[in-house]
Design a protein around this motif. Sequence first.
Motif: not given
Lengths: 146, 718
Positions: A30, A34, A95, A115-123
């Motif tokens: 995943n 990204i 995480s 970054v926080q899961k679920p990972v947002k592509p823009e973040v």
Amino acid sequence: MEQFASLKRSKDGQPVRYLMVDDSVFARKNLARIVETFGGQVAGEAGDGMTAITEYDRTNPDIVLMDITMPQMEGIEAAEKIVAQHPEARIVMVSSVGYQENIVAALQRGARHFVQKPVKPEVLYEVIKYVLGEDGAVAHAAGAGA
Amino acid sequence: MTQFSDERGAEMRELFFETAQELLQSLNEEALKLERNPADAELVRSIRRIVHTIKGDAAACGFRELSNAAHELEDALTLESASSHGSQAEVAFTAADTFGAMLAAYRRKGKLPSSAPLAKMIRELAQQPKGKKRSKKATRAPVAPAAWTEYEKLAIQNAVSRGKNVYHITTGIDPHCAMPIAARQLVLNGLAPSAEVLGARPEAGSPASTQRLELLVASERSADQLTALCRIPTVISSVVVEPVGAAEPKAKKAATPEPAGNAASPAPSQHAPSPESGEELAGVARPSHTPMLAENILRVDAERIDNVLNLVGELIIGRSMLQQAFTEFARHVPKEILRGRFSDAMAFQSRVLSDLQRSVMKIRMVPVEQLFRRFPRMVRDVAKQVGKEVGLVMSGQETDLDKSLLDVIAEPMTHLVRNAVSHGIESAEERVRNGKPARGTIHLTSYHHGNQVIVEITDDGAGIDVQKVKAKALEKGLLTSEEADRLGETEILALVFRPGFSTAEEITEISGRGVGLDVVQTVLHRLKGSVDIETRVGQSTTFRLKLPLTLAIIKALLFRVERRLYAVPLNAVAEIARARESDVHQVQNYEVLQLRDRVLPLVRLGCAPGSDEKAGSGKIFVLVISMGERKLGLIVDRLEGEEELVIKALDDQTVATDLISGASILGDGRVVLIVNLPAIVDRHSKFRPEQGDSMVSGILLSHADRKNLREAPAEARL
């Protein structure tokens, strides 16, 4: 799939190389998909902290995306060991919300960001750009993703 | 699920389903271990990790319900990871089942099953006494700009006197950032190299700290530089840096929140970009690397591999064609110089083809572990149901087996293991009475034996009483009393595989076997394998499944019976004996052959020679077939050699008898029928001599066929 302006290494214009560390193959895939939309390259993968360390030595990536909870050696310990060997290592912890304190611990031990899961592509994109700092450059001309 | 286009999404979901199955399996395994060692915190951690991964993956796929359920479970496990109870294992089992049901529902896009029972268990688990206390400082968290303490004021003066600028930094934490404490740490990290933090408000852990962070820092940097340092994308939405009693003239610098996601905008420069430093960096030699190894593991539809294997099969036929053509060619022009080159090229091609075949077959091989790993949980569940103590020991999990075989034997294996627990192993009291440990043991093992894979299921239970089986068979009319006397132990045990031998209730009386065992045998025969039993009364029972390594290609022995071409798997042939018709003796209407020191029962595939023919002097070949414990001789007319056959399945319309299991095409285009040995052995064991000898003799051809054959010209192709 959203398109992002390609992030390249400013020193040589080559794709940014990533090391994916997560015990879930799915999560690694995943993340790989990204970062590929950022024009990045997967330099290596690891399913546990131990492997992460050897893979880091082998591939010398620009960015490490590191899961917190893994078998054998947890992400924090792996991050700490990598940073001890390679102070320039850019480790981004990945995480879920429940592990905030572990993230703090990882940040105290040398991880650069999280970054926080679920990972947002823009973040993730913003985080990577930030973590690369001046070693990263946005390629304006080329279409995103390549 | 907005991250991926439909096609990609579907692909990722497929991957998710596969990996999730593996995770659930691990969840079951860890829960089993936890049940045995309830105090092991490492196991709880491991379970949490698994649940955590499921949560993350499910969320990434947009399966919110599953992700939420996993999240709750993970939290509940967190609360009391140190003083764990057996109930944790129980919850983990329920979770594995519930998650599995949810996955199945997602997969077929059906209605989600209720997760209420799981949620209830999780709540109960979470409510158990716990020592977690929330920070009480919450109430006194200041909302107004922080008032600094005397001590901090002192620190300000101190810093100013050292020539530093002192700033009051107020950062707003991005409301989308779910980890404000980590965000706070990140800001501190960002400032650390260039600023000294004198004080921070609100205190970490208080509710207000999730919204903003105020810092008192001393630094040599300018306000602008500090603003840049604090402006960390995705976690900090606003930064205000105000000088506190220092000489910095610029009063205020408010940074506008940076629009996250507007990726096309150039990155705001965190530091003043200096061309020198860029060059310096570029000059640093980094070892070059081979370009990435992205993914070593490929998931492929089994059908595609089957296609390749089929094509390899065709190639093997092609090879025989070529070889036969070459032999003929060599006969026609024995002096041709090119022969040697042809022959070399063919030998090379043949070698590569063999390698190719092996490689393709290897792709289809999976370790038996994939099959075995479902059993620990099952044994536990069944044992619990019937109130017994049963342990499971497994070995040889790494043995490889064709994937398609693995899938097919899963069902019969499950059956046998279930049987072993519920009927094979005695109750604890009975075991203790018989001087055995109260806890029964089931042993699963697997190993290669020649061209076969053996899977054994052994229990240390009561064993099967042969006398009782015999009595039962007599009662059911499956056996006449003379037969009963004649049959050996192995043959009698084999009776439990007969359909209708017994039903569940009845079999429980006779040591508890036979439930659906005929199904087990049917499946094994279909796979060209076999199953046999070894039992010692009062001690143990072993069910031994023998499977071919693969279904698709066999090494076969070709022979002729009544001018037709047949084949049997070479590994079933123990020996080939030559004999004369005069050596065949009749015992109780059975034909037998004295082979060294033992008497071999015979099956005559063709028709017995009439008295007019060269009776008594005709040479025959006897193929000694070993099926499990039994040996049987097949009388055939002529041997035709060995060949590797690519089996083509035959549908029911093509062949009217179960004695033929498949067919193959030889290089010269001839069709060869593959004899179904288990069916022949079965036919032989059911044969009643008193009903006439038509069954064991000439069983392959019907009378009509035989008549046609006689009328056909002698040089018929078959």
